[in-house]
Design an enzyme around this catalytic site. Structure first.
Site, PDB file in Angstrom:
ATOM      1  N   CYS A 130      -2.252  12.520  -8.091  1.00 42.56           N
ATOM      2  CA  CYS A 130      -2.785  13.267  -6.944  1.00 42.56           C
ATOM      3  C   CYS A 130      -2.908  12.334  -5.748  1.00 42.56           C
ATOM      4  O   CYS A 130      -2.704  11.133  -5.838  1.00 42.56           O
ATOM      5  CB  CYS A 130      -4.148  13.864  -7.267  1.00 42.56           C
ATOM      6  SG  CYS A 130      -4.152  14.948  -8.697  1.00 42.56           S
ATOM      7  N   LYS A 162       0.820  -1.215   0.000  1.00 39.96           N
ATOM      8  CA  LYS A 162       0.000   0.000   0.000  1.00 39.96           C
ATOM      9  C   LYS A 162       0.859   1.272   0.000  1.00 39.96           C
ATOM     10  O   LYS A 162       0.357   2.344  -0.309  1.00 39.96           O
ATOM     11  CB  LYS A 162      -0.961   0.019   1.184  1.00 39.96           C
ATOM     12  CG  LYS A 162      -0.328   0.281   2.537  1.00 39.96           C
ATOM     13  CD  LYS A 162      -1.409   0.418   3.601  1.00 39.96           C
ATOM     14  CE  LYS A 162      -0.822   0.800   4.949  1.00 39.96           C
ATOM     15  NZ  LYS A 162      -1.857   1.015   5.968  1.00 39.96           N
ATOM     16  N   ASP A 163       2.146   1.137   0.326  1.00 37.33           N
ATOM     17  CA  ASP A 163       3.033   2.301   0.349  1.00 37.33           C
ATOM     18  C   ASP A 163       3.732   2.529  -0.989  1.00 37.33           C
ATOM     19  O   ASP A 163       4.439   3.537  -1.147  1.00 37.33           O
ATOM     20  CB  ASP A 163       4.093   2.137   1.446  1.00 37.33           C
ATOM     21  CG  ASP A 163       3.482   2.087   2.836  1.00 37.33           C
ATOM     22  OD1 ASP A 163       2.427   2.706   3.028  1.00 37.33           O
ATOM     23  OD2 ASP A 163       4.066   1.423   3.708  1.00 37.33           O
ATOM     24  N   THR A 171       3.580   3.260  19.209  1.00 39.45           N
ATOM     25  CA  THR A 171       3.421   4.602  19.768  1.00 39.45           C
ATOM     26  C   THR A 171       1.974   5.055  19.680  1.00 39.45           C
ATOM     27  O   THR A 171       1.429   5.651  20.626  1.00 39.45           O
ATOM     28  CB  THR A 171       4.336   5.597  19.025  1.00 39.45           C
ATOM     29  OG1 THR A 171       5.686   5.202  19.216  1.00 39.45           O
ATOM     30  CG2 THR A 171       4.145   7.012  19.541  1.00 39.45           C
ATOM     31  N   ARG A 172       1.330   4.785  18.561  1.00 39.65           N
ATOM     32  CA  ARG A 172      -0.065   5.186  18.376  1.00 39.65           C
ATOM     33  C   ARG A 172      -0.979   4.454  19.356  1.00 39.65           C
ATOM     34  O   ARG A 172      -1.875   5.054  19.949  1.00 39.65           O
ATOM     35  CB  ARG A 172      -0.482   4.925  16.930  1.00 39.65           C
ATOM     36  CG  ARG A 172       0.321   5.738  15.932  1.00 39.65           C
ATOM     37  CD  ARG A 172      -0.058   5.447  14.497  1.00 39.65           C
ATOM     38  NE  ARG A 172       0.857   6.127  13.575  1.00 39.65           N
ATOM     39  CZ  ARG A 172       0.620   6.335  12.302  1.00 39.65           C
ATOM     40  NH1 ARG A 172      -0.502   5.910  11.756  1.00 39.65           N
ATOM     41  NH2 ARG A 172       1.492   6.957  11.540  1.00 39.65           N
ATOM     42  N   ARG A 183       1.006  10.765  14.618  1.00 44.81           N
ATOM     43  CA  ARG A 183       2.329  10.449  14.090  1.00 44.81           C
ATOM     44  C   ARG A 183       2.959   9.344  14.933  1.00 44.81           C
ATOM     45  O   ARG A 183       2.495   9.018  16.012  1.00 44.81           O
ATOM     46  CB  ARG A 183       3.220  11.700  14.111  1.00 44.81           C
ATOM     47  CG  ARG A 183       2.771  12.776  13.122  1.00 44.81           C
ATOM     48  CD  ARG A 183       3.045  12.352  11.685  1.00 44.81           C
ATOM     49  NE  ARG A 183       2.673  13.377  10.726  1.00 44.81           N
ATOM     50  CZ  ARG A 183       1.525  13.413  10.076  1.00 44.81           C
ATOM     51  NH1 ARG A 183       0.621  12.486  10.290  1.00 44.81           N
ATOM     52  NH2 ARG A 183       1.257  14.368   9.190  1.00 44.81           N
ATOM     53  N   GLY A 184       4.047   8.789  14.417  1.00 44.10           N
ATOM     54  CA  GLY A 184       4.751   7.748  15.155  1.00 44.10           C
ATOM     55  C   GLY A 184       4.427   6.370  14.619  1.00 44.10           C
ATOM     56  O   GLY A 184       3.532   6.181  13.801  1.00 44.10           O
ATOM     57  N   ASN A 185       5.193   5.372  15.095  1.00 49.62           N
ATOM     58  CA  ASN A 185       4.951   4.005  14.650  1.00 49.62           C
ATOM     59  C   ASN A 185       3.716   3.423  15.329  1.00 49.62           C
ATOM     60  O   ASN A 185       3.090   4.067  16.182  1.00 49.62           O
ATOM     61  CB  ASN A 185       6.192   3.130  14.892  1.00 49.62           C
ATOM     62  CG  ASN A 185       6.596   3.104  16.356  1.00 49.62           C
ATOM     63  OD1 ASN A 185       5.781   3.272  17.260  1.00 49.62           O
ATOM     64  ND2 ASN A 185       7.881   2.893  16.609  1.00 49.62           N
ATOM     65  N   VAL A 186       3.351   2.197  14.957  1.00 53.58           N
ATOM     66  CA  VAL A 186       2.102   1.609  15.453  1.00 53.58           C
ATOM     67  C   VAL A 186       2.095   1.468  16.981  1.00 53.58           C
ATOM     68  O   VAL A 186       1.112   1.844  17.633  1.00 53.58           O
ATOM     69  CB  VAL A 186       1.839   0.257  14.754  1.00 53.58           C
ATOM     70  CG1 VAL A 186       0.654  -0.456  15.406  1.00 53.58           C
ATOM     71  CG2 VAL A 186       1.561   0.472  13.274  1.00 53.58           C
ATOM     72  N   ARG A 230      -7.882   9.088   4.240  1.00 51.00           N
ATOM     73  CA  ARG A 230      -8.927   8.115   3.919  1.00 51.00           C
ATOM     74  C   ARG A 230      -9.671   7.670   5.171  1.00 51.00           C
ATOM     75  O   ARG A 230     -10.908   7.620   5.200  1.00 51.00           O
ATOM     76  CB  ARG A 230      -8.299   6.907   3.202  1.00 51.00           C
ATOM     77  CG  ARG A 230      -9.218   5.696   3.055  1.00 51.00           C
ATOM     78  CD  ARG A 230      -8.458   4.507   2.479  1.00 51.00           C
ATOM     79  NE  ARG A 230      -7.267   4.182   3.251  1.00 51.00           N
ATOM     80  CZ  ARG A 230      -7.261   3.441   4.343  1.00 51.00           C
ATOM     81  NH1 ARG A 230      -8.395   2.946   4.832  1.00 51.00           N
ATOM     82  NH2 ARG A 230      -6.127   3.176   4.979  1.00 51.00           N
ATOM     83  N   ARG A 231      -8.917   7.339   6.219  1.00 51.25           N
ATOM     84  CA  ARG A 231      -9.575   6.893   7.453  1.00 51.25           C
ATOM     85  C   ARG A 231     -10.362   8.016   8.105  1.00 51.25           C
ATOM     86  O   ARG A 231     -11.452   7.801   8.646  1.00 51.25           O
ATOM     87  CB  ARG A 231      -8.522   6.342   8.426  1.00 51.25           C
ATOM     88  CG  ARG A 231      -7.914   5.026   7.963  1.00 51.25           C
ATOM     89  CD  ARG A 231      -6.876   4.505   8.933  1.00 51.25           C
ATOM     90  NE  ARG A 231      -6.303   3.249   8.452  1.00 51.25           N
ATOM     91  CZ  ARG A 231      -5.015   2.975   8.418  1.00 51.25           C
ATOM     92  NH1 ARG A 231      -4.137   3.892   8.826  1.00 51.25           N
ATOM     93  NH2 ARG A 231      -4.588   1.813   7.967  1.00 51.25           N
ATOM     94  N   SER A 268      -4.300   9.088   8.467  1.00 52.97           N
ATOM     95  CA  SER A 268      -4.766   8.831   7.113  1.00 52.97           C
ATOM     96  C   SER A 268      -5.970   9.694   6.761  1.00 52.97           C
ATOM     97  O   SER A 268      -6.988   9.681   7.471  1.00 52.97           O
ATOM     98  CB  SER A 268      -5.134   7.352   6.972  1.00 52.97           C
ATOM     99  OG  SER A 268      -5.908   7.122   5.825  1.00 52.97           O
TER     100      SER A 268
END
Length: 249
Positions: A172, A14-15, A85-86, A80-83, A62-63, A60
């Site tokens: 875009c 997805k990236d 951290t979130r 922000r941050g890795n998973v 989208r989210r 995101s």
């Protein structure tokens, strides 16, 4: 890869941009993890169990759009941050919930208590949950080595999803979700484009032919563009260019 310093690279699909650089190819799409997003919250019941005006974190666009379309009362907080951290921000009480990819939570051993979200209500990013093995296009030795890793069903699904994204996005960025689902009778591609604030959405679906999955993505994208998706895509691009928004695709 192009310099010959490594023989292959493994990406979260997805990236990856929809256009593969000249001289490289996506040689294998291994078995796919769960495509869904998931909510990690301080209360049982996932998003439905959140109180009015709950604070939900996501990076995101989208989210954010999907969340606001489902619950306009929510306060969406850029994250922000890795998973890990979130997820910790929920435990610390800073947020009522975060929404992240279930595949990432599972791979990190953090999926306990996470509530998967219906992909037809909260569509994932095209290619979510899938890996891509990228190699040099002419390197037959490495191509032969990685070929057994390729899952034909995964390839069919992700090619359709990425074809829709490529036909819609045109360079875009926007709030676009795409997901191939189905059973033994075949796959159907579902694509959704949101306004950044979730106030509008456009949907299209297309039956996927395994011999030409890209055609399903193009058909769905054409239907959405005829319905006015370009306006929503431009609005998403403007939101991403706005520093105060703080969101990613």
């Amino acid at each position: 890869l192009l310099a010959g310093q490594v023989d292959l690279a493994v990406h979260s699909l997805k990236d990856l941009p929809t256009e593969t650089p000249s001289g490289l190819t996506l040689a294998a799409f291994p078995e796919r993890a769960d495509v869904r997003d998931a909510a990690v919250s301080r209360r049982d019941g996932g998003l439905e169990g959140l109180p009015a005006r709950a604070r939900v974190g996501t990076s995101s666009l989208r989210r954010r759009a999907a969340l606001l379309a489902f619950r306009p009362d929510l306060e969406i907080v850029p994250l922000r941050g890795n998973v890990p951290t979130r997820v910790r921000r929920v435990g610390a009480g800073d947020l009522d919930a975060v929404v992240v990819a279930l595949a990432g939570l599972t791979r990190l051993g953090l999926a306990d208590g996470a509530v998967p979200l219906d992909p037809l209500r909260h569509p994932p990013a095209p290619g979510q949950g899938a890996l891509a093995v990228e190699v040099r296009a002419g390197d037959e030795h490495v191509l032969d080595l990685v070929r057994p890793l390729d899952d034909p069903g995964v390839r069919t699904a992700v090619v359709a999803e990425r074809a829709a994204l490529g036909a819609l996005e045109g360079g875009c960025r926007a709030a676009i979700g795409a997901w191939c689902g189905g059973d033994g009778s075949g796959l159907t591609l579902h694509v959704r484009v949101y306004a950044p604030d979730g106030s509008r959405r456009l949907d299209a679906s297309s039956v996927v032919n395994a011999r030409d999955p890209e055609a399903a993505g193009v058909r769905a994208a054409d239907e959405l563009l005829r319905a006015g998706a370009a306006e929503l895509i431009r609005a998403g691009q403007a939101a991403l260019l706005s520093p105060e928004e703080g969101f990613e695709p």
